[in-house]
Scaffold this motif. Structure first.
Motif, PDB file in Angstrom:
ATOM      1  N   GLN A 379      47.531  35.762  -6.965  1.00 47.69           N
ATOM      2  CA  GLN A 379      48.953  35.964  -7.266  1.00 47.69           C
ATOM      3  C   GLN A 379      49.356  35.210  -8.531  1.00 47.69           C
ATOM      4  O   GLN A 379      50.103  35.726  -9.363  1.00 47.69           O
ATOM      5  N   VAL A 380      48.874  33.978  -8.688  1.00 48.83           N
ATOM      6  CA  VAL A 380      49.270  33.154  -9.826  1.00 48.83           C
ATOM      7  C   VAL A 380      48.624  33.656 -11.120  1.00 48.83           C
ATOM      8  O   VAL A 380      49.206  33.554 -12.205  1.00 48.83           O
ATOM      9  N   LYS A 381      47.425  34.215 -11.038  1.00 47.65           N
ATOM     10  CA  LYS A 381      46.751  34.710 -12.241  1.00 47.65           C
ATOM     11  C   LYS A 381      47.591  35.725 -12.989  1.00 47.65           C
ATOM     12  O   LYS A 381      47.556  35.783 -14.220  1.00 47.65           O
ATOM     13  N   SER A 382      48.352  36.521 -12.256  1.00 50.41           N
ATOM     14  CA  SER A 382      49.157  37.564 -12.899  1.00 50.41           C
ATOM     15  C   SER A 382      50.337  36.995 -13.675  1.00 50.41           C
ATOM     16  O   SER A 382      50.972  37.700 -14.453  1.00 50.41           O
ATOM     17  N   LEU A 383      50.619  35.699 -13.490  1.00 48.57           N
ATOM     18  CA  LEU A 383      51.741  35.060 -14.187  1.00 48.57           C
ATOM     19  C   LEU A 383      51.240  34.268 -15.388  1.00 48.57           C
ATOM     20  O   LEU A 383      51.536  33.076 -15.545  1.00 48.57           O
ATOM     21  N   ALA A 384      50.450  34.916 -16.238  1.00 47.35           N
ATOM     22  CA  ALA A 384      49.940  34.324 -17.488  1.00 47.35           C
ATOM     23  C   ALA A 384      49.102  33.075 -17.243  1.00 47.35           C
ATOM     24  O   ALA A 384      49.102  32.143 -18.054  1.00 47.35           O
ATOM     25  N   LEU A 385      48.402  33.029 -16.116  1.00 45.56           N
ATOM     26  CA  LEU A 385      47.458  31.937 -15.824  1.00 45.56           C
ATOM     27  C   LEU A 385      46.152  32.590 -15.372  1.00 45.56           C
ATOM     28  O   LEU A 385      45.748  32.485 -14.214  1.00 45.56           O
ATOM     29  N   ASP A 458      63.232  31.473 -11.903  1.00 53.09           N
ATOM     30  CA  ASP A 458      62.406  32.002 -12.988  1.00 53.09           C
ATOM     31  C   ASP A 458      62.583  31.216 -14.287  1.00 53.09           C
ATOM     32  O   ASP A 458      62.188  31.667 -15.361  1.00 53.09           O
ATOM     33  N   VAL A 459      63.200  30.029 -14.196  1.00 58.00           N
ATOM     34  CA  VAL A 459      63.332  29.180 -15.379  1.00 58.00           C
ATOM     35  C   VAL A 459      61.939  28.780 -15.878  1.00 58.00           C
ATOM     36  O   VAL A 459      61.067  28.412 -15.088  1.00 58.00           O
ATOM     37  N   GLY A 460      61.719  28.869 -17.174  1.00 55.95           N
ATOM     38  CA  GLY A 460      60.429  28.463 -17.739  1.00 55.95           C
ATOM     39  C   GLY A 460      59.453  29.602 -17.915  1.00 55.95           C
ATOM     40  O   GLY A 460      58.328  29.384 -18.348  1.00 55.95           O
ATOM     41  N   ILE A 461      59.850  30.825 -17.567  1.00 56.01           N
ATOM     42  CA  ILE A 461      58.981  31.974 -17.780  1.00 56.01           C
ATOM     43  C   ILE A 461      59.716  33.002 -18.636  1.00 56.01           C
ATOM     44  O   ILE A 461      60.946  32.964 -18.768  1.00 56.01           O
ATOM     45  N   SER A 462      58.987  33.909 -19.237  1.00 57.58           N
ATOM     46  CA  SER A 462      59.604  34.927 -20.080  1.00 57.58           C
ATOM     47  C   SER A 462      58.633  36.075 -20.274  1.00 57.58           C
ATOM     48  O   SER A 462      57.489  36.032 -19.797  1.00 57.58           O
ATOM     49  N   GLY A 463      59.093  37.116 -20.996  1.00 55.76           N
ATOM     50  CA  GLY A 463      58.226  38.214 -21.382  1.00 55.76           C
ATOM     51  C   GLY A 463      57.588  38.917 -20.205  1.00 55.76           C
ATOM     52  O   GLY A 463      58.216  39.209 -19.188  1.00 55.76           O
ATOM     53  N   GLY A 464      56.272  39.188 -20.363  1.00 51.95           N
ATOM     54  CA  GLY A 464      55.539  39.908 -19.330  1.00 51.95           C
ATOM     55  C   GLY A 464      55.492  39.170 -18.016  1.00 51.95           C
ATOM     56  O   GLY A 464      55.473  39.789 -16.950  1.00 51.95           O
ATOM     57  N   THR A 465      55.475  37.838 -18.081  1.00 57.59           N
ATOM     58  CA  THR A 465      55.464  37.046 -16.846  1.00 57.59           C
ATOM     59  C   THR A 465      56.743  37.272 -16.052  1.00 57.59           C
ATOM     60  O   THR A 465      56.726  37.434 -14.832  1.00 57.59           O
ATOM     61  N   ALA A 466      57.884  37.301 -16.759  1.00 54.97           N
ATOM     62  CA  ALA A 466      59.167  37.551 -16.088  1.00 54.97           C
ATOM     63  C   ALA A 466      59.188  38.937 -15.462  1.00 54.97           C
ATOM     64  O   ALA A 466      59.750  39.139 -14.382  1.00 54.97           O
ATOM     65  N   GLU A 467      58.552  39.895 -16.134  1.00 54.70           N
ATOM     66  CA  GLU A 467      58.501  41.252 -15.579  1.00 54.70           C
ATOM     67  C   GLU A 467      57.721  41.275 -14.272  1.00 54.70           C
ATOM     68  O   GLU A 467      58.115  41.939 -13.304  1.00 54.70           O
ATOM     69  N   ILE A 468      56.623  40.545 -14.237  1.00 54.00           N
ATOM     70  CA  ILE A 468      55.817  40.488 -13.013  1.00 54.00           C
ATOM     71  C   ILE A 468      56.605  39.801 -11.892  1.00 54.00           C
ATOM     72  O   ILE A 468      56.561  40.222 -10.735  1.00 54.00           O
ATOM     73  N   VAL A 469      57.362  38.755 -12.245  1.00 55.63           N
ATOM     74  CA  VAL A 469      58.216  38.103 -11.253  1.00 55.63           C
ATOM     75  C   VAL A 469      59.220  39.090 -10.687  1.00 55.63           C
ATOM     76  O   VAL A 469      59.465  39.157  -9.476  1.00 55.63           O
ATOM     77  N   GLY A 470      59.807  39.894 -11.565  1.00 58.01           N
ATOM     78  CA  GLY A 470      60.747  40.907 -11.111  1.00 58.01           C
ATOM     79  C   GLY A 470      60.106  41.877 -10.142  1.00 58.01           C
ATOM     80  O   GLY A 470      60.713  42.267  -9.145  1.00 58.01           O
ATOM     81  N   ARG A 471      58.857  42.260 -10.421  1.00 52.19           N
ATOM     82  CA  ARG A 471      58.146  43.174  -9.523  1.00 52.19           C
ATOM     83  C   ARG A 471      57.879  42.517  -8.169  1.00 52.19           C
ATOM     84  O   ARG A 471      57.984  43.161  -7.115  1.00 52.19           O
ATOM     85  N   LEU A 472      57.520  41.213  -8.210  1.00 50.68           N
ATOM     86  CA  LEU A 472      57.291  40.490  -6.956  1.00 50.68           C
ATOM     87  C   LEU A 472      58.541  40.501  -6.080  1.00 50.68           C
ATOM     88  O   LEU A 472      58.486  40.780  -4.880  1.00 50.68           O
ATOM     89  N   LEU A 473      59.680  40.207  -6.715  1.00 49.14           N
ATOM     90  CA  LEU A 473      60.932  40.159  -5.962  1.00 49.14           C
ATOM     91  C   LEU A 473      61.351  41.553  -5.502  1.00 49.14           C
ATOM     92  O   LEU A 473      61.892  41.718  -4.402  1.00 49.14           O
ATOM     93  N   SER A 474      61.095  42.545  -6.334  1.00 51.57           N
ATOM     94  CA  SER A 474      61.423  43.917  -5.950  1.00 51.57           C
ATOM     95  C   SER A 474      60.595  44.360  -4.747  1.00 51.57           C
ATOM     96  O   SER A 474      61.105  45.017  -3.834  1.00 51.57           O
ATOM     97  N   GLY A 475      59.308  43.986  -4.735  1.00 55.98           N
ATOM     98  CA  GLY A 475      58.464  44.301  -3.585  1.00 55.98           C
ATOM     99  C   GLY A 475      58.914  43.569  -2.338  1.00 55.98           C
ATOM    100  O   GLY A 475      58.903  44.130  -1.235  1.00 55.98           O
TER     101      GLY A 475
END
Length: 553
Positions: A379-385, A458-475
């Motif tokens: 799960q964490v790998k998808s957030l730019a790690l 979501d403070v401290g994240i941006s760009g593609g990482t923020a998009e993935i966070v949005g998908r996580l919350l949407s799911g």
């Protein structure tokens, strides 16, 4: 699920009524517009601390109401049924009124309640995660708590805590028995002697004996005074009974001529009846009295015993029987006190029960740790790690505790080839925020609450990482209602519903919150990505972000 929120004179809201739909809701707005308004109001209804600063300037009180829907077999339904708080609406109405003095009042479904009940119910229906939640990751108990919660080990963990408590209780009882053994026999002997002395008066009532003795001591005077009274009342030639009868005959003639005389006549008639009864009772009392010198001597001896024991034990004579009962209870407890040997067996048995249960929990945790660490890693790998790796480390405790047999650490590395180390030592602030976010979402998937609130996590994240966070919350919103306060356009674009908070320069200033249409959402997302100046490029980018939401369906 939260369905409606009403704010009256609360902070920057003068009168705000808001419907909250199911699914993924986001709340956005410019800095200072009052995004915390909704969260503060919800927290107030859930029993959190408030102060007078939340009362709108110029008002004497703030009034907040939150309405939740719930299912018949849900935990909140069970909680309400236990306290007879259900109503015909099938909803939960939580209301909180906050006064400028700092005090507040609360209601659950119209019934006055206290903040403890509000908080208890609030933790069942809403889970709240804030941007500061990442600090929990640095606390030593968190990895164990997170592992237990996600793996549904809380029941077993509670059994371990209970077994440990029972073991410790038996240790304490055994220690007390050993210490008491030396003085126990001596105390039992003393109590038995005291009880033997009190036994001779245990069947007597001191107050009754004292009253009877006093009556016999004054028998002659009592009889003289009673005889005199009876003569005056009824037996003398000119007695009170006869004189009163004469008075009544005279007044009876005139009673009908005056309302006041009628009342006087009635009062005297009642007095005649009372006087007749008293005279009859006095005659019976005199007839039944007799002086018994032997009985008087017996009473005197009984009183002497009471007074002697009263002086000896320094207890008022009328309280000796009560003290006898206290000594009897103490003696029974001492006689029933188990000997140290039998208590030592109980210590061993309870220790074995604790160790067996703790071993079972330890094995369950170790079996679940590896796949859970793997899931967290993915799960964490998808957030730019991309090189993230997690492991749980178990270290056996020298002395077992109520929490188990091992300390549990969460190890982490963000770099390939570098072994994992304790999370608190090597993770940066940005890494911690992303890890906390994933762990909170994973926790939320297991919660029984029907609403989850994320406050700027979501403070401290941006760009593609923020998009993935949005998908996580949407799911996640497919299973529970989600409310997210965010600054990230990519997160807002993934939501099902978009709420905007705006500050209005009224006097005094106020804020309003309202739902956006699709066209308005494009404008707000464009503002979030491009700032104050909104041009065609930022609008197109905002539309693309929204299209990603629909492509993911």
């Amino acid at each position: 699920m939260l369905t409606h929120l009403t704010l009256i004179n609360f902070a920057l809201a003068d009168h705000l009524a808001l419907d909250i739909p199911p699914g993924f809701n986001v709340l956005t707005g410019e800095t200072g517009a009052g995004k915390s308004l909704l969260l503060d109001a919800l927290s107030a209804c859930l029993g959190e601390r408030t102060d007078s600063n939340l009362v709108r300037f110029g008002s004497d009180k703030a009034d907040v109401t939150a309405i939740f829907s719930y299912h018949a077999n849900s935990p909140e339904a069970h909680w309400l049924n236990q306290r007879e708080l259900t109503d015909d609406s099938g909803e939960i109405h939580l209301r909180r009124v906050i006064f400028t003095t700092g005090r507040s009042k609360a209601w659950i479904n119209g019934r006055p309640s206290n903040l403890t009940e509000l908080r208890e119910l609030g933790r069942i229906i809403v889970q709240l995660y804030s941007q500061h939640s990442q600090q929990q990751l640095l606390e030593p108990p968190y990895p164990r708590q997170w592992l237990d919660r996600y793996s549904n080990f809380n029941t077993t963990a509670q059994q371990v805590r209970h077994a440990h408590q029972e073991w410790q209780k038996n240790i304490r009882l055994h220690t007390e028995a050993v210490n008491a053994q030396a003085t126990r026999a001596q105390r039992i002997q003393l109590l038995e002697l005291q009880l033997e002395e009190i036994e001779q008066i245990s069947q007597y009532n001191y107050v009754e004996i004292e009253q009877e003795f006093d009556r016999l001591s004054h028998h002659e005077t009592i009889m003289q005074d009673c005889s005199y009274s009876l003569n005056v009342l009824d037996e003398d030639e000119q007695n009170i009974t006869q004189e009163l009868a004469n008075i009544l005959r005279k007044l009876e003639t005139h009673a009908g001529r005056s309302e006041q005389l009628t009342e006087i006549y009635s009062s005297l008639l009642n007095a005649q009846s009372e006087l007749s009864d008293a005279t009859s009772n006095l005659r019976q009392f005199i007839d039944r009295q007799s002086f018994d010198p032997e009985r008087m001597e017996q009473l005197n001896q009984e009183l002497e015993v009471f007074h002697r024991l009263s002086r000896k034990y320094r207890i008022p004579p009328e309280e000796l029987i009560l003290q006898n009962n206290i000594w009897q209870k103490e003696l029974e407890e001492l006689q029933q006190l188990e000997d140290p040997e039998s208590l030592a067996l109980q210590v061993n048995e309870s220790y074995q029960t604790f160790i067996n249960t703790a071993n079972q929990l330890d094995k369950m945790r170790k079996d679940a740790a590896k796949p859970l660490a793997k899931q967290l890693t993915e799960q964490v790998k998808s957030l730019a790690l991309p090189e993230a790796l997690f492991e749980f480390k178990f270290d056996a405790l020298e002395h077992p505790t109520a929490e188990g047999l091992s300390t549990i650490q969460l190890l982490f590395t963000a770099n390939k080839g570098i072994p994992p180390q304790p999370l608190a030592k090597i993770a940066s602030g940005g890494e911690l925020s992303r890890i906390a976010l994933v762990m909170q979402v994973m926790n939320a998937e297991k919660t029984e609450a029907e609403m989850i609130v994320f406050d700027e996590i979501d403070v401290g994240i941006s760009g593609g990482t923020a998009e993935i966070v949005g998908r996580l919350l949407s799911g996640l919103a497919k299973h529970v209602q989600v409310l997210c306060i965010t600054h990230q356009a990519q997160v807002a674009a993934q939501s099902d519903h978009h709420l905007l908070v705006q500050k209005q320069q009224t006097d005094p200033a106020s804020s309003r919150i309202f739902p956006l249409t699709e066209e308005q959402r494009i404008q707000e997302i464009a503002r979030m990505t491009g700032g104050i100046e909104i041009n065609q490029t930022t609008l197109e980018h905002a539309k693309q972000l929204r299209e990603l939401k629909f492509q993911m369906k």
